[in-house]
Scaffold this active site. Structure first.
Site, PDB file in Angstrom:
ATOM      1  CD  GLU A  99      -3.158   0.507   0.093  1.00  0.00           C
ATOM      2  OE1 GLU A  99      -2.591   1.310  -0.668  1.00  0.00           O
ATOM      3  OE2 GLU A  99      -4.387   0.434   0.190  1.00  0.00           O
ATOM      4  CG  ASP A 100      -0.955   4.554  -1.740  1.00  0.00           C
ATOM      5  OD1 ASP A 100      -1.607   3.525  -1.464  1.00  0.00           O
ATOM      6  OD2 ASP A 100      -1.505   5.597  -2.114  1.00  0.00           O
ATOM      7  CG  ASP A 103      -6.384   8.194   6.308  1.00  0.00           C
ATOM      8  OD1 ASP A 103      -6.939   8.295   7.407  1.00  0.00           O
ATOM      9  OD2 ASP A 103      -6.182   9.167   5.567  1.00  0.00           O
ATOM     10  CG  PHE A 152      -5.580  15.715   2.094  1.00  0.00           C
ATOM     11  CD1 PHE A 152      -6.515  14.917   2.736  1.00  0.00           C
ATOM     12  CD2 PHE A 152      -5.441  15.616   0.720  1.00  0.00           C
ATOM     13  CE1 PHE A 152      -7.308  14.045   2.016  1.00  0.00           C
ATOM     14  CE2 PHE A 152      -6.239  14.749  -0.009  1.00  0.00           C
ATOM     15  CZ  PHE A 152      -7.177  13.966   0.635  1.00  0.00           C
ATOM     16  CG  ASP A 159      -5.875  10.184  -5.768  1.00  0.00           C
ATOM     17  OD1 ASP A 159      -5.656   9.327  -4.888  1.00  0.00           O
ATOM     18  OD2 ASP A 159      -7.029  10.529  -6.116  1.00  0.00           O
ATOM     19  NE  ARG A 165      -4.036   8.259  -9.008  1.00  0.00           N
ATOM     20  CZ  ARG A 165      -4.649   7.726  -7.956  1.00  0.00           C
ATOM     21  NH1 ARG A 165      -3.946   7.293  -6.936  1.00  0.00           N
ATOM     22  NH2 ARG A 165      -5.967   7.626  -7.933  1.00  0.00           N
TER      23      ARG A 165
HETATM   24  C1  PRP Z   1      -6.234   5.482  -0.823  1.00  0.00           C
HETATM   25  C2  PRP Z   1      -4.868   4.910  -0.516  1.00  0.00           C
HETATM   26  C3  PRP Z   1      -5.189   3.643   0.234  1.00  0.00           C
HETATM   27  C4  PRP Z   1      -6.436   4.004   0.996  1.00  0.00           C
HETATM   28  C5  PRP Z   1      -6.084   4.327   2.430  1.00  0.00           C
HETATM   29  O1  PRP Z   1      -6.779   4.807  -1.944  1.00  0.00           O
HETATM   30  O2  PRP Z   1      -4.175   4.616  -1.715  1.00  0.00           O
HETATM   31  O3  PRP Z   1      -5.460   2.583  -0.645  1.00  0.00           O
HETATM   32  O4  PRP Z   1      -6.978   5.187   0.350  1.00  0.00           O
HETATM   33  O5  PRP Z   1      -7.203   4.795   3.127  1.00  0.00           O
HETATM   34  P1  PRP Z   1      -7.910   4.012   4.313  1.00  0.00           P
HETATM   35  O6  PRP Z   1      -6.852   3.410   5.177  1.00  0.00           O
HETATM   36  O7  PRP Z   1      -8.664   5.098   5.031  1.00  0.00           O
HETATM   37  O8  PRP Z   1      -8.824   2.992   3.735  1.00  0.00           O
HETATM   38  P2  PRP Z   1      -8.055   5.348  -2.732  1.00  0.00           P
HETATM   39  O9  PRP Z   1      -9.281   4.683  -2.226  1.00  0.00           O
HETATM   40  O10 PRP Z   1      -8.043   6.850  -2.733  1.00  0.00           O
HETATM   41  O11 PRP Z   1      -7.814   4.812  -4.216  1.00  0.00           O
HETATM   42  P3  PRP Z   1      -6.507   5.091  -5.095  1.00  0.00           P
HETATM   43  O12 PRP Z   1      -5.416   4.231  -4.556  1.00  0.00           O
HETATM   44  O13 PRP Z   1      -6.907   4.679  -6.475  1.00  0.00           O
HETATM   45  O14 PRP Z   1      -6.207   6.561  -4.994  1.00  0.00           O
HETATM   46 MG    MG Z   2      -7.108   8.016  -3.877  1.00  0.00          MG
HETATM   47 MN    MN Z   3      -5.317   3.178  -2.753  1.00  0.00          MN
END
Ligand code: PRP
Ligand code: MG
Ligand code: MN
Length: 179
Positions: A99-100, A103, A152, A159, A165
């Site tokens: 994961e990136d 949260d 943020f 993104d 990104r």
């Molecule tokens: C973002 C991020 C993680 C997730 C973390 O993805 O890349 O996958 O949110 O948040 P959380 O711990 O509160 O669930 P997003 O749903 O924005 O999709 P993306 O990776 O395509 O940007």
């Molecule tokens: Mg996202």
């Molecule tokens: Mn994500």
């Protein structure tokens, strides 16, 4: 530096150093003959995954899942949609999720519950960034790059409204760009 950026939290060099460190740790923790499937969570983990797998020097398989919980919002909906499932058969294999950022943890909670039900040998999680203050569920994270404050964040795959990104660093956004 991008106009909307408030502060660079981790430079290209900071990230590169950390990615090397994580890659070495991961390579040591698995056995060479383990069948490891590294699963990137699209789209955010794309950039981190591409760099990290080149710092892992044991044989691994690569696959991706695409899930989305945020969409264009700044708040996690808690509803996770699987947009793309795995191509590889993971039964009996070791799975390492990449994961990136973590949260609330709701995305990974959903994903790990889902993958654990597929008769795999082990499941580990590696994230570049962790925002523990925001966690809404219990998650055991095996590899963490950096812990970050509740700001943020964009860049290096992450993104805001599908933008930023491609920034090579991790940065916080100026408030006026998301308020
Ligand atoms: C973002 C991020 C993680 C997730 C973390 O993805 O890349 O996958 O949110 O948040 P959380 O711990 O509160 O669930 P997003 O749903 O924005 O999709 P993306 O990776 O395509 O940007
Ligand atoms: Mg996202
Ligand atoms: Mn994500």
């Amino acid at each position: 530096m991008h106009n909307d950026v408030e502060e660079i939290l981790f430079s290209k060099e900071d990230i590169s150093r950390k990615v090397k460190e994580l890659g070495e740790k991961i390579s040591k923790d698995y056995n060479r003959d383990d069948e490891v499937v590294v699963v990137g969570v699209l789209k955010g983990a794309n950039v981190f995954m591409a760099d990290l797998i080149r710092e892992i020097d044991i044989p691994v398989y690569i696959d991706f899942m695409a899930v989305s919980s945020y969409g264009y919002s700044t708040e996690s909906s808690g509803i996770v949609r699987i947009l793309k499932d795995l191509d590889l058969e993971i039964e009996g294999k070791h799975v390492l999720i990449i994961e990136d950022i973590i949260d609330t943890g709701l995305t990974l909670k959903y994903l790990t519950d889902n993958l654990k039900s597929r008769n795999i040998k082990s499941l580990k999680i590696c994230t570049l960034l962790d925002k523990p203050k925001r966690r809404k569920c219990d998650l055991n994270i095996d590899y963490i790059g950096f812990e970050i404050p509740d700001k943020f964040i964009v860049g290096y795959g992450i993104d805001y409204g599908e933008k930023y990104r491609n920034l090579p660093y991790v940065a916080s956004l100026k408030e006026e760009t998301y308020k």
